[in-house]
Design a protein around this motif. Structure first.
Motif, PDB file in Angstrom:
ATOM      1  N   LEU A 157       0.877  -1.025   0.017  1.00 44.90           N
ATOM      2  CA  LEU A 157       0.027   0.164   0.166  1.00 44.90           C
ATOM      3  C   LEU A 157       0.800   1.263  -0.114  1.00 44.90           C
ATOM      4  O   LEU A 157       2.002   1.235   0.300  1.00 44.90           O
ATOM      5  CB  LEU A 157      -0.956   0.058   1.227  1.00 44.90           C
ATOM      6  N   ASP A 158       0.317   2.408  -0.327  1.00 41.65           N
ATOM      7  CA  ASP A 158       1.047   3.551  -0.494  1.00 41.65           C
ATOM      8  C   ASP A 158       1.381   4.109   0.862  1.00 41.65           C
ATOM      9  O   ASP A 158       0.727   3.610   1.873  1.00 41.65           O
ATOM     10  CB  ASP A 158       0.003   4.721  -0.828  1.00 41.65           C
ATOM     11  N   GLU A 159       2.600   4.617   1.139  1.00 40.49           N
ATOM     12  CA  GLU A 159       3.386   5.000   2.395  1.00 40.49           C
ATOM     13  C   GLU A 159       2.354   5.974   3.268  1.00 40.49           C
ATOM     14  O   GLU A 159       2.207   5.923   4.517  1.00 40.49           O
ATOM     15  CB  GLU A 159       4.564   5.429   2.484  1.00 40.49           C
ATOM     16  N   ASP A 160       1.700   6.866   2.472  1.00 42.29           N
ATOM     17  CA  ASP A 160       0.766   7.772   2.963  1.00 42.29           C
ATOM     18  C   ASP A 160      -0.581   7.140   3.488  1.00 42.29           C
ATOM     19  O   ASP A 160      -1.459   8.085   4.149  1.00 42.29           O
ATOM     20  CB  ASP A 160       0.661   9.108   2.395  1.00 42.29           C
ATOM     21  N   CYS A 161      -0.905   6.074   3.265  1.00 41.75           N
ATOM     22  CA  CYS A 161      -2.178   5.287   3.404  1.00 41.75           C
ATOM     23  C   CYS A 161      -2.454   5.154   4.987  1.00 41.75           C
ATOM     24  O   CYS A 161      -1.162   4.467   5.728  1.00 41.75           O
ATOM     25  CB  CYS A 161      -2.192   4.108   2.660  1.00 41.75           C
ATOM     26  N   THR A 162      -3.310   5.575   5.603  1.00 32.90           N
ATOM     27  CA  THR A 162      -3.641   5.336   7.028  1.00 32.90           C
ATOM     28  C   THR A 162      -3.985   4.088   7.335  1.00 32.90           C
ATOM     29  O   THR A 162      -3.921   3.644   8.805  1.00 32.90           O
ATOM     30  CB  THR A 162      -4.616   6.340   7.525  1.00 32.90           C
ATOM     31  N   LEU A 163      -4.415   3.062   6.409  1.00 38.07           N
ATOM     32  CA  LEU A 163      -4.537   2.003   6.518  1.00 38.07           C
ATOM     33  C   LEU A 163      -3.784   1.015   7.442  1.00 38.07           C
ATOM     34  O   LEU A 163      -4.120   0.192   8.189  1.00 38.07           O
ATOM     35  CB  LEU A 163      -5.192   1.249   5.388  1.00 38.07           C
ATOM     36  N   ILE A 164      -2.280   0.972   7.153  1.00 41.51           N
ATOM     37  CA  ILE A 164      -1.411   0.358   7.476  1.00 41.51           C
ATOM     38  C   ILE A 164      -1.416   0.553   9.062  1.00 41.51           C
ATOM     39  O   ILE A 164      -1.446  -0.634   9.947  1.00 41.51           O
ATOM     40  CB  ILE A 164       0.032   0.664   6.861  1.00 41.51           C
ATOM     41  N   SER A 165      -1.306   1.760   9.392  1.00 43.07           N
ATOM     42  CA  SER A 165      -1.008   2.003  10.906  1.00 43.07           C
ATOM     43  C   SER A 165      -2.180   1.784  11.810  1.00 43.07           C
ATOM     44  O   SER A 165      -2.494   1.142  12.689  1.00 43.07           O
ATOM     45  CB  SER A 165      -0.700   3.546  10.982  1.00 43.07           C
ATOM     46  N   SER A 166      -3.512   1.804  10.932  1.00 46.61           N
ATOM     47  CA  SER A 166      -4.650   1.582  11.628  1.00 46.61           C
ATOM     48  C   SER A 166      -5.007   0.085  11.955  1.00 46.61           C
ATOM     49  O   SER A 166      -5.457  -0.517  13.083  1.00 46.61           O
ATOM     50  CB  SER A 166      -5.773   2.083  10.810  1.00 46.61           C
ATOM     51  N   ILE A 167      -4.587  -0.571  10.907  1.00 49.08           N
ATOM     52  CA  ILE A 167      -4.814  -2.417  11.048  1.00 49.08           C
ATOM     53  C   ILE A 167      -3.938  -2.751  12.253  1.00 49.08           C
ATOM     54  O   ILE A 167      -4.076  -3.699  12.799  1.00 49.08           O
ATOM     55  CB  ILE A 167      -4.424  -2.723   9.802  1.00 49.08           C
ATOM     56  N   LEU A 168      -2.658  -2.426  12.046  1.00 44.34           N
ATOM     57  CA  LEU A 168      -1.497  -2.910  12.844  1.00 44.34           C
ATOM     58  C   LEU A 168      -1.840  -2.504  14.271  1.00 44.34           C
ATOM     59  O   LEU A 168      -1.798  -3.228  15.299  1.00 44.34           O
ATOM     60  CB  LEU A 168       0.005  -2.079  12.291  1.00 44.34           C
ATOM     61  N   ALA A 169      -2.508  -1.115  14.428  1.00 43.60           N
ATOM     62  CA  ALA A 169      -2.792  -0.630  15.989  1.00 43.60           C
ATOM     63  C   ALA A 169      -3.981  -1.635  16.377  1.00 43.60           C
ATOM     64  O   ALA A 169      -4.055  -1.950  17.582  1.00 43.60           O
ATOM     65  CB  ALA A 169      -3.329   0.861  15.988  1.00 43.60           C
ATOM     66  N   ALA A 170      -5.015  -1.972  15.480  1.00 40.94           N
ATOM     67  CA  ALA A 170      -5.959  -2.729  15.974  1.00 40.94           C
ATOM     68  C   ALA A 170      -5.502  -3.931  16.443  1.00 40.94           C
ATOM     69  O   ALA A 170      -6.374  -4.719  17.189  1.00 40.94           O
ATOM     70  CB  ALA A 170      -6.930  -2.995  14.788  1.00 40.94           C
ATOM     71  N   LEU A 171      -4.429  -4.734  16.004  1.00 44.68           N
ATOM     72  CA  LEU A 171      -4.075  -5.838  16.296  1.00 44.68           C
ATOM     73  C   LEU A 171      -3.511  -5.728  17.951  1.00 44.68           C
ATOM     74  O   LEU A 171      -3.731  -6.449  18.682  1.00 44.68           O
ATOM     75  CB  LEU A 171      -2.753  -6.179  15.695  1.00 44.68           C
ATOM     76  N   PHE A 172      -2.809  -4.824  18.062  1.00 43.94           N
ATOM     77  CA  PHE A 172      -2.402  -4.337  19.732  1.00 43.94           C
ATOM     78  C   PHE A 172      -3.629  -4.025  20.371  1.00 43.94           C
ATOM     79  O   PHE A 172      -3.719  -4.803  21.604  1.00 43.94           O
ATOM     80  CB  PHE A 172      -1.548  -2.984  19.431  1.00 43.94           C
ATOM     81  N   ILE A 173      -4.542  -3.372  19.910  1.00 44.79           N
ATOM     82  CA  ILE A 173      -5.656  -2.933  20.849  1.00 44.79           C
ATOM     83  C   ILE A 173      -6.562  -4.170  21.311  1.00 44.79           C
ATOM     84  O   ILE A 173      -7.096  -4.142  22.464  1.00 44.79           O
ATOM     85  CB  ILE A 173      -6.275  -1.714  20.340  1.00 44.79           C
ATOM     86  N   ILE A 174      -6.984  -5.038  20.407  1.00 50.37           N
ATOM     87  CA  ILE A 174      -7.841  -6.063  20.638  1.00 50.37           C
ATOM     88  C   ILE A 174      -7.246  -6.886  21.486  1.00 50.37           C
ATOM     89  O   ILE A 174      -7.763  -7.252  22.445  1.00 50.37           O
ATOM     90  CB  ILE A 174      -8.272  -6.905  19.254  1.00 50.37           C
ATOM     91  N   ASP A 175      -5.878  -7.212  21.291  1.00 50.87           N
ATOM     92  CA  ASP A 175      -5.064  -7.944  22.180  1.00 50.87           C
ATOM     93  C   ASP A 175      -5.059  -7.279  23.678  1.00 50.87           C
ATOM     94  O   ASP A 175      -5.484  -8.061  24.840  1.00 50.87           O
ATOM     95  CB  ASP A 175      -3.547  -7.767  21.818  1.00 50.87           C
ATOM     96  N   TRP A 176      -4.952  -5.968  23.932  1.00 55.99           N
ATOM     97  CA  TRP A 176      -5.063  -5.209  24.870  1.00 55.99           C
ATOM     98  C   TRP A 176      -6.426  -5.456  25.604  1.00 55.99           C
ATOM     99  O   TRP A 176      -6.600  -5.698  26.905  1.00 55.99           O
ATOM    100  CB  TRP A 176      -4.506  -4.023  24.995  1.00 55.99           C
ATOM    101  N   GLU A 177      -7.536  -5.192  24.737  1.00 54.77           N
ATOM    102  CA  GLU A 177      -8.913  -5.358  25.504  1.00 54.77           C
ATOM    103  C   GLU A 177      -9.054  -6.772  25.939  1.00 54.77           C
ATOM    104  O   GLU A 177      -9.737  -6.709  27.003  1.00 54.77           O
ATOM    105  CB  GLU A 177      -9.535  -4.983  24.194  1.00 54.77           C
ATOM    106  N   CYS A 178      -8.617  -7.762  25.367  1.00 54.10           N
ATOM    107  CA  CYS A 178      -8.825  -8.975  25.700  1.00 54.10           C
ATOM    108  C   CYS A 178      -8.086  -9.324  27.143  1.00 54.10           C
ATOM    109  O   CYS A 178      -8.711  -9.942  28.100  1.00 54.10           O
ATOM    110  CB  CYS A 178      -8.633 -10.058  24.593  1.00 54.10           C
ATOM    111  N   SER A 179      -6.960  -8.869  27.317  1.00 55.11           N
ATOM    112  CA  SER A 179      -6.012  -9.130  28.448  1.00 55.11           C
ATOM    113  C   SER A 179      -6.624  -8.423  29.538  1.00 55.11           C
ATOM    114  O   SER A 179      -6.935  -8.670  30.828  1.00 55.11           O
ATOM    115  CB  SER A 179      -4.625  -8.506  28.498  1.00 55.11           C
ATOM    116  N   MET A 180      -7.559  -7.134  29.412  1.00 54.45           N
ATOM    117  CA  MET A 180      -8.070  -6.474  30.582  1.00 54.45           C
ATOM    118  C   MET A 180      -9.438  -7.136  30.958  1.00 54.45           C
ATOM    119  O   MET A 180      -9.817  -7.313  31.995  1.00 54.45           O
ATOM    120  CB  MET A 180      -8.513  -4.931  30.224  1.00 54.45           C
TER     121      MET A 180
END
Length: 1881
Positions: free
Chosen positions: A796-819
């Protein structure tokens, strides 16, 4: 035998050391050296008396140790050297310099010692010597420099390092060492020349073994040669500019002089030692290696020494050195030969080159350089270059070189490194010969045949054929007949080749390196000699075609083809990839062209493999462009597959296509149109986007998307979709991941959705909220696709926000499950499955149809899979992302974590902070790649919000970060939880990352720079966060921790590593921020109530102002606790604070209030003498700062004196109080010591002006103090509590002013001053006594006078109200009074009153009276505190804890009280006990002592004071036994029950007090459940200590002692001994070892020593005193002491316990411990008592055999007599005592047996000394002869246990019995009849 000492040290034929030294002197040199020493010999001449120094002034101890250095024994020498080292450190330089001449003699001799430890210790001693005398070494340097330089080259590394250290200790700078060498060059050469002339016989006396002599001689010679070589290299290697002698500076003159001396001495040595040729022939390799080195140095620096006269000898010796077979010598040998050849090419003409040089070279090479391949092979090219052409027949020489090199390879044993060195040498030599052949070819040779011959015979004939025809080690053992394969024409291969194929067996690495060598030669030839390359290629093709033709008919066809294929692979790696094309044009393409027809006709897979390898390397088009063959392949797939039902088949086809494409080279794909972009089509995009957006139900759909997307691994960049389709698919993935977050119960998880979709491209507002099954399946489907295509995100294009959002979602779902798992109580570990765990659709539907718990479990399983997948993503993937993606990803995650910290209220503070810190750290591991990124993320995380920060905010100014003090405070009620959670989170982050990264903002490795650039300072200052540290310290406590427990220790550790030269001094900045904050907030805490003389954590806790508390805690840590900051920092901070004291001429009142707090911390380091003072590096600065402190103190004293005194009614009273507090803080007192031994120390020395002003201030305030207190009392009686507080404050100030005045000005006190001190001290103490007694009475009223129905909680509240009366100010005043009293007692104990007239009069008068009154008041205070707790304990442990806890805030006060209690006189103690009893409270004095001793909240100083009172007279006899138990001797004789009557007569009503009985009789189960250092276990041991001390105090034959022993024997379980050994680690199986062979652990050793001490002294006081603070070692000591007391006082009790043990290993260990450590002193004591206390008479005598541990008792009466021997066992008292009769006279056998049994019973049952048992036994016999009848049950007159007489008589038979025996008879027989006549008793 018979010889005088030292006679055997020298033979008749060998001269003495002095004569030998004289004989070695060159002509014309004086035989006398400096100080009477020369070389290693001392000149014993009377004419040298003055020069040689008689050493009359040398310390006798030093002289003795110097004499011991001459001993033969190395141990003696080592001890002497060690002792000398210690003396050199202790004595002054003037004393040590006296012995340097004598030391020089011993030093030279010790350097030749055989023992390397002696030599090493000699250098260590030398280092200490030169360190001590420094410049005193100069007169003796020339005599020492020779051996000193020689020792640098000792072959032992440890010795040479020690020698180097000693030289560097004398001359730390390299320039100074060089100067020393140049100064002493002649002496060094002279010493080394002496060494080279030594023989083995001259090394030592004839008693030394010959092998040791030879080793010593070899070492001295080799080291001396190396010393000469290095000295020549150093001194002649110094570059000297040419100057006229007149213009040269002194340094240049010294260098020039040294060079001349070096050349002269070296030439002389070169000549004297015959050019060192004798050493070249030595059998010792070290000497030969050193000889090569010294000749190399001479060739390099003194070439003129080699002339025609000596060249005939030197040339053969040097050039013929190739006969050297020791590999350790080859490096220096090559250096010598190569340098000689370059320097003296004509030297080759002076020897027979063929015989002397070449033949030895060929032999050297054929033998593999004798193991020095890595050294010798690289030198071959240099050797070729250095050979003069005219000296050899060049062509023959060249081929001989290669043939011998090749013959020297050792295939089966050479390492990979040796093989690589060989091939590098072959390659270098071949190319050098190839390109330099024209230089050596004969004139007129136009064709220059030598290169052609080299290629044919060497490159092809040797190298290539060896590569091709060699056999691997795996097949070397096959039969020889199979080697004779048939050629194509039917002829056999030559036998020579077959044999070569069989014999040439090499490892794989050898063959591979040989191939690389050939390719390297060919690559070089392709650039310079293309004709020669074609020559090799022709031979290559011929050999390959021959192999292919032979085919399977030869044995090694498969292996030979493998060699050819591997050769092409090597060409690909080392030629093609470097852009070279010759392998294709010259080798591959011609080979394929010629062999392809043959290959087609062969049915061999090996030939196909060869062809496939060539195609793989060169490509099909290129390789077959001239062969007429094509290899087109059809990769087409149907493009019209839009039917969703065929997706699974389409996925399989796409995966196959991907496999085929990934296995092909780029060129091949281009040719066939099979590039990934050729597969892209709109229909494929449509299918993929449709599946991604509308289907979650089939696993095949996710498989299809993964196939078309690719990116399952990092190298897979093949994608069959367009970028538009990619974007749509990943948007769908993000949507599905975000939907499941939107259903979370946590606000922060929902908030993260807005962050993930921040670009607004997707809006969920119009979507109807789906069911959980749809959300869950969508998230699961998205994760499955993402898991197999994660690396496709990079397309994907480097300025595309999809990459950072998808990778962040992996972190956040993992954190939400741990809490969620923490919130629901579900263990996260149980949910963390492997990454490949999937939940099927049917299972998901079942989850939905079931309850919510199963839904949570399913969600947690999905989160666990995401967690595992995220952890497996490689670091390279994260590093490959662009900075913009990483930045946005970090921003999303940081904002999510902040929201989670602030908004989560469902979990505890600790859980929230722990989870969020774990998330933050895991995020940093992934996206933080450097220091800058870390600081940016921290800035985002710590940015301001409405509830953060609370006290200090960051402020950027001029590119650096400072702090902004928060003046307007936020509402703590609404923001407290949020703030505490964030503080706890930050604290955990700091604990994990460190103070340096988070607070200082510096990386782990500081950038070393002496002059940091402005950019660097600006960078670090912008990252510094001193404000954050201030925020943590000001918050101080939060719900999950406190700054003092976690952050402050970390900060202190960082401050220890911080230096004044650090780029950013964070700690200093932090201190300044806290000071400014305290000034801004105008701290209102009163210093006078602050215990500044012993600052504790509790005192700091009591400071109410946050900034001031933080400042004082930090300063206390830096200056007092950890002592990180010293005087220099204190001075800087003092100037800073004092600078803020005045605003123009007005006093800064907030600063004035803070100043005493600061001074109380820094005054001691401020006035201590620092290293800077001692070094006097900057005397002016030190003096100025000291003057500044002194001037300020004098100024403050004058200011305090300028105010009116207290009670004057004038204005300025508040100013007076504040200034006096400043003054008092300048005079610190330190209370030091342990329990009962407190002492007050003065921490300053003050001059007369200060003392005068301080005394004037004291007298001024003293005179007005009484008037002030009286007026305040009257006003406070009529006004509010404010007046009372003011009065107490004035008293506190006066008390502290009195204390410092007594401490610093007592010499100048007059009678009025002393009267005031004594009166007020007593009055101040009495006030706290009255207060404590009032509290005790209130508690008594609350407990005793309460109704029976009153609730216990109400009583507790009354108790809490009662203890609240314990006002801190009166306690502080009394504390100060106790300190004053300590000072007075110190003056009394030091008898200073005898020397001061005023003190003497006070001491004889008022002091003698007031001292007892004051101590009595302290005792009343102590008893009142104990009574209060004793009364409260009747209501339970919680009530008792309320009273006991009130004392914890005044630990040092109670410590001082305990100290006075312990040391109080007995008469005062008696009066205090009586007064408590007269008080008539519900509890008495003994109960009060037990309450303190066994307190629920103990203070160990008070515990020991209580113990000391309970164990001392007269309290001891009241503290153990209940009142009246030992007084009643009447025996009830009229009871109706006979059994009860007998029992009563036996026990006679003996009871312990309840307080101690409950501990002594504690059940075994409870004892074993206690922790080993628990307070309950300690209380049990203390109770036993009291009981044993009481038992020891009783007379040995008293009735009371017998009752106590009988009570212990009958009623107390021996479990206490088992508990004792729980504290003593026993080494099982040690019973058979000797005492000296067993190494005890610390606890066992302490217990053993304590047991011995207790047995010897019969006292436990020492070990009770050292018990606190309680630890394992302290408990072990007390356990050992109690065990020693028990076996001393209750041996039978211990014996019964020991015999009941069933654990044999444990019983053996106990027996060993007792036998080794306890029994010896006990046996000696028992035997001594028998000898000293058992008195003999005419009928009885006793003798003792101490060796055999025997006691012989002889009893004679009239004509009868008996000798009885008592044998004590070695493990006494564990084993029973044996008694035997050795002689009897006139005694019947029955009586003899009875007497023997009687004595045995007495001795074995005696709980006391053996002597007492013998005395009782004698009394028993005396009474028998007097006619007293024996007891018919025990056959003894005197009872063996309670020593009573038979008194209970049977009415029928008239026999009398012991009451104890009769009771036992009734109990065991279950009847009450007479044992003899059986009639009712």
């Amino acid at each position: 035998m018979g010889k005088q000492k030292g006679e055997g040290g020298r033979s008749k034929t060998r001269p003495s050391s002095s004569s030998l030294a004289a004989s070695l002197l060159p002509a014309g040199v004086s035989s006398i050296g400096f100080g009477g020493y020369l070389g290693s010999s001392r000149i014993e001449s009377s004419s040298l008396a003055e020069e040689s120094t008689p050493f009359s002034d040398v310390d006798s101890e030093v002289a003795q140790h110097l004499k011991r250095l001459g001993r033969k024994d190395p141990t003696t020498k080592l001890k002497a050297l060690t002792a000398l080292s210690m003396l050199f450190k202790q004595k002054s330089a003037e004393e040590i310099v006296q012995i340097v001449p004598q030391w020089a003699f011993e030093y030279k001799r010790l350097l030749h010692d055989y023992n390397r430890e002696v030599r090493r210790a000699t250098h260590d001693t030398m280092a200490n010597l030169v360190t001590a005398i420094r410049r005193g070494l100069a007169p003796h340097l020339k005599s020492l420099m020779g051996p000193w330089w020689f020792s640098q080259f000792d072959p032992n590394p440890e010795v040479s390092q020690a020698a180097r250290r000693s030289l560097e200790a004398a001359f730390p700078a390299a320039e100074r060492r060089l100067d020393a060498l140049m100064l002493c060059v002649n002496e060094i050469f002279l010493y080394l020349d002496e060494n080279l002339k030594l023989t083995p016989q001259a090394m030592s006396d004839k008693a030394t073994p010959i092998d040791e002599l030879e080793d010593m001689h070899h070492r001295v010679i080799s080291s001396s040669l190396l010393a000469v070589a290095t000295l020549v290299d150093i001194l002649l290697g110094v570059k000297l500019e040419s100057h006229d002698d007149e213009n040269a500076n002194p340094e240049q003159k010294l260098v020039s002089k040294a060079r001349r001396a070096t050349i002269s001495s070296a030439e002389n040595m070169f000549s004297v030692h015959k050019y060192f040729l004798g050493f070249l022939k030595s059998k010792n390799p070290a000497i030969r290696s050193s000889s090569y080195s010294v000749l190399t140095s001479f060739i390099k620096h003194i070439p003129h020494a080699f002339n025609e006269g000596n060249m005939k000898m030197l040339s053969p010796a040097i050039l013929g050195a190739f006969q050297e077979k020791d590999a350790s010598c080859h490096s220096s040998m090559w250096d010598m030969i190569l340098l000689f050849s370059r320097k003296f090419p004509g030297g080759w003409s002076h020897c027979n080159v063929q015989n002397i040089v070449l033949n030895r070279v060929w032999h050297f090479l054929r033998n593999g350089c004798y193991g020095s391949q890595k050294i010798s092979y690289p030198a071959m090219i240099l050797f070729l270059e250095s050979i003069p052409p005219e000296t050899v027949v060049w062509e023959q020489f060249i081929f001989d070189i290669f043939h011998n090199l090749w013959a020297g390879r050792s295939q089966l044993h050479s390492s990979a490194a040796d093989t690589l060195a060989l091939f590098n040498a072959v390659k270098e030599c071949f190319l050098w010969e190839l390109y330099n052949a024209s230089r050596y070819s004969a004139a007129g040779d136009q064709l220059n045949h030598l290169p052609v011959k080299l290629v044919n015979e060497i490159l092809v004939g040797i190298l290539w054929h060896d590569y091709l025809w060699s056999v691997s080690l795996k097949t070397r053992d096959e039969k020889l007949e199979k080697c004779d394969g048939l050629a194509e024409d039917g002829s056999r291969l030559s036998h020579e080749r077959s044999q070569h194929m069989l014999n040439a067996c090499y490892p794989t690495t050898y063959v591979q390196e040989l191939g690389k060598c050939i390719i390297g030669i060919l690559s070089d030839m392709s650039l310079k000699e293309s004709d020669l390359l074609n020559l090799f290629c022709t031979s290559f093709q011929k050999d390959c075609l021959e192999v292919i033709k032979e085919g399977d008919r030869v044995l090694k066809f498969h292996e030979n083809l493998d060699r050819i294929m591997n050769f092409f692979r090597l060409l690909d790696q080392h030629a093609l990839q470097k852009g070279q094309t010759w392998p294709l044009h010259c080798l591959a393409r011609p080979l394929v062209t010629k062999s392809f027809p043959m290959m087609k006709s062969m049915d061999s897979p090996d030939v196909v493999r060869l062809l496939s390898v060539l195609v793989e390397i060169f490509g099909p088009v290129t390789i077959f462009s001239y062969s007429g063959q094509t290899t087109d392949e059809d990769f087409s797939v149907s493009e019209s597959s839009d039917n969703v039902s065929h997706i699974e088949l389409l996925a399989m086809l796409i995966e196959k296509v991907r496999e085929r494409i990934s296995g092909k080279k780029l060129g091949h794909l281009q040719k066939n149109g099979s590039l990934p972009e050729n597969w892209r089509h709109n229909l494929l995009d449509s299918v993929a986007t449709f599946v991604a957006c509308h289907s979650f139900s089939e696993a095949a759909h996710a498989k299809f998307l993964r196939a078309v997307l690719g990116g399952a691994i990092e190298d897979d960049q093949i994608c069959f979709l367009s970028k538009e389709a990619l974007t749509i698919i990943f948007e769908g993935i993000l949507k599905n991941l975000s939907l499941i977050l939107d259903t979370s119960p946590f606000h922060w998880a929902k908030f993260s959705c807005s962050l993930l979709l921040a670009d607004g491209s997707m809006d969920f507002s119009h979507i109807q909220e789906p069911s959980f099954i749809i959300q869950f399946e969508g998230a699961r489907f998205a994760f499955e696709v993402l898991e197999g295509s994660i690396f496709c995100l990079k397309l994907l294009d480097e300025d595309c926000t999809l990459i950072s959002s998808i990778l962040a979602a992996l972190f956040i779902i993992d954190w939400e499950c741990s809490m969620t798992s923490h919130l629901g109580g579900v263990s996260s570990e149980s949910c963390k499955h492997d990454a490949d765990v999937k939940i099927s659709v049917s299972a998901s539907r079942d989850v939905v149809n079931n309850n919510s718990e199963e839904q949570v479990s399913a969600k947690l399983a999905l989160g666990s899979s995401m967690h595992a997948f995220r952890r497996k993503i490689s670091t390279s993937f994260w590093r490959s992302l662009s900075s913009s993606i990483i930045s946005r990803l970090g921003n999303i995650l940081v904002q999510t974590i902040r929201c989670a910290v602030f908004e989560t209220t469902d979990l505890s503070v600790n859980s929230v902070s722990a989870l969020c810190s774990e998330w933050f750290l895991s995020m940093l591991e992934v996206i933080c790649h450097g220091h800058t990124e870390l600081q940016m993320l921290l800035d985002q995380m710590l940015s301001e919000s409405r509830s953060w920060p609370l006290w200090v905010a960051p402020l950027f100014h001029d590119g650096s970060r400072t702090a902004n003090i928060q003046v307007k405070m936020v509402d703590m009620k609404t923001n407290e939880l949020r703030h505490h959670q964030f503080i706890a989170f930050v604290d955990k982050i700091i604990s994990s990352l460190g103070v340096g990264k988070v607070i200082a903002g510096v990386p782990e490795t500081h950038i070393p720079t002496t002059s940091p650039t402005n950019e660097l300072v600006s960078c670090f200052s912008s990252c510094s966060r001193a404000w954050l540290a201030a925020e943590l310290l000001c918050t101080w406590k939060w719900k999950a921790g406190s700054a003092s427990d976690s952050f402050l220790p970390s900060l202190s550790k960082y401050a220890e590593s911080e230096t004044p030269s650090s780029l950013i001094n964070v700690v200093s900045s932090l201190v300044n921020i806290l000071l400014d904050g305290a000034l801004v907030h105008e701290a209102c805490s009163q210093w006078i109530s602050f215990n500044a003389w012993t600052v504790s954590d509790d005192d700091i806790e009591n400071i109410r102002d946050p900034f001031l508390r933080a400042l004082i805690s930090l300063l206390s840590t830096l200056f007092i606790k950890d002592k990180i900051w010293r005087k220099s920092e204190a001075e800087v901070f003092f100037e800073h604070v004092v600078g803020k004291l005045f605003i123009t001429t007005t006093v800064n009142r907030p600063c004035l209030r803070i100043l005493p707090f600061v001074l109380s911390i820094i005054i001691w380091p401020l006035l201590e003498s620092s290293e800077l003072d001692e070094a006097k590096k900057d005397v002016s600065l030190v003096t100025a700062r000291d003057d500044l402190v002194s001037k300020n103190i004098l100024s403050w004293l004058e200011t305090a004196l300028s105010f009116p005194a207290w009670g004057s009614g004038q204005t300025g009273q508040q100013d007076l109080e504040e200034w006096i507090q400043v003054v008092i803080s300048c005079y610190p007192l330190s209370v030091v010591g342990s329990i009962g031994k407190f002492k007050v120390e003065l921490l300053r020395d003050i001059g007369h002006p200060e003392r005068h002003l301080l005394l004037s201030l004291f007298r001024k305030q003293r005179c007005c103090y009484d008037a002030c207190t009286a007026s305040n009392q009257m006003s406070s009686a009529a006004s509010s509590n404010e007046g009372s507080f003011t009065l107490m404050l004035v008293q506190m100030i006066q008390a502290k002013l009195t204390a410092v005045s007594v401490g610093y000005c007592w010499q100048e006190f007059d009678e009025d001053d002393w009267n005031f001190v004594l009166d007020k001290s007593h009055a101040w103490i009495e006030s706290s006594v009255c207060l404590m007694e009032e509290i005790a009475e209130n508690i008594d009223d609350a407990v005793i006078n309460c109704p029976a129905t009153e609730d216990l909680e109400l009583i507790k509240k009354k108790l809490e109200i009662a203890v609240q009366a314990l006002d801190p100010l009166p306690m502080h005043i009394s504390h100060t009074a106790l300190i004053i009293l300590c000072l007075l007692f110190q003056l009394d104990e030091l008898h200073v009153a005898d020397n001061v007239e005023m003190l003497q009069s006070i001491r004889l008068g008022k002091w003698a009276y007031i001292k007892d009154r004051t101590v009595a008041s302290i005792l009343r205070l102590f008893f009142a505190a104990g009574v209060a707790e004793a009364i409260a304990s009747s209501c339970g442990g919680e009530a008792s804890s309320i009273v006991a806890s009130s004392r914890l805030a005044y630990l040092q006060f109670w410590g001082l009280v305990a100290s006075f209690i312990i040391n109080s006189p007995d008469r005062v103690k008696n009066a205090a006990v009586q007064s408590i009893e007269l008080w008539a409270l519900s509890k008495g004095s003994i109960s009060s002592l037990y309450a303190i001793l066994f307190s629920s909240r103990p203070i160990y100083s008070l515990q020991f004071a209580a113990y000391s009172l309970l164990s001392s007279e007269p309290v001891r006899h009241l503290s153990i036994v209940k009142e009246g138990c030992l007084d009643g001797n009447a025996i009830a004789n009229q009871e109706s029950d006979l059994l009860h009557s007998v029992e009563s007569s036996v026990e006679e009503s003996f009871y312990l007090r309840d307080e101690i009985a409950c501990l002594i009789q504690k059940p075994a189960a409870e004892l074993f459940e206690m922790d080993l250092v628990a307070q309950d276990r300690v209380n049990v041991f203390l109770a036993w200590a009291l009981l044993l001390s009481y038992l020891h105090s009783l007379p040995s034959s008293s009735t009371a002692r017998e009752r106590v022993i009988q009570y212990i024997q009958d009623s107390v379980s021996s479990t206490i001994i088992d508990c004792i050994f729980q504290h003593i680690p026993m080494k099982l199986g040690a019973s058979n070892l000797k005492k000296k062979d067993v190494e005890l652990v610390v606890e066992t050793s302490k217990a053993a020593n304590a047991a011995k001490h207790a047995i010897s002294t019969c006292s436990l006081f020492l070990y009770v005193e050292s018990l606190w603070p309680v630890g394992t070692e302290q408990m072990a000591s007390l356990s050992g002491a109690i065990y020693g007391m028990i076996i001393r006082l209750l041996p039978s009790y211990v014996r019964n316990w020991f015999t009941s043990l069933r654990d044999r290993p444990f019983s053996s260990a106990v027996e060993y411990f007792t036998k080794a450590w306890c029994s010896p002193p006990l046996l000696l004591d028992e035997l001594s008592q028998v000898k000293e206390t058992v008195t003999a008479d005419e009928n009885f005598s006793v003798s003792v055999n101490r060796t055999a541990y025997e006691i012989i008792a002889t009893y004679k009466k009239e004509e009868t007599g008996m000798d009885l021997v008592i044998c004590l066992p070695s493990c006494y008292p564990l084993r029973p005592v044996d008694v035997e009769c050795t002689r009897s006279l006139g005694i019947s056998e029955v009586k003899q047996r009875k007497w023997l049994l009687s004595l045995t019973a007495f001795v074995r049952n005696q709980n006391g000394a053996i002597a007492e048992a013998i005395r009782i036994w004698k009394s028993n016999f005396d009474k028998e002869f007097e006619g007293v009848e024996e007891c018919p049950i025990c056959y003894s007159i005197i009872h063996t246990t309670n020593h009573s007489l038979p008194r209970l008589a049977c009415k029928t038979c008239k026999h009398k019995f012991h009451s104890a025996c009769l009771y036992k008879w009734f109990s065991t027989s279950h009847k009450s009849t007479c044992p003899l006549c059986q009639t009712p008793f």
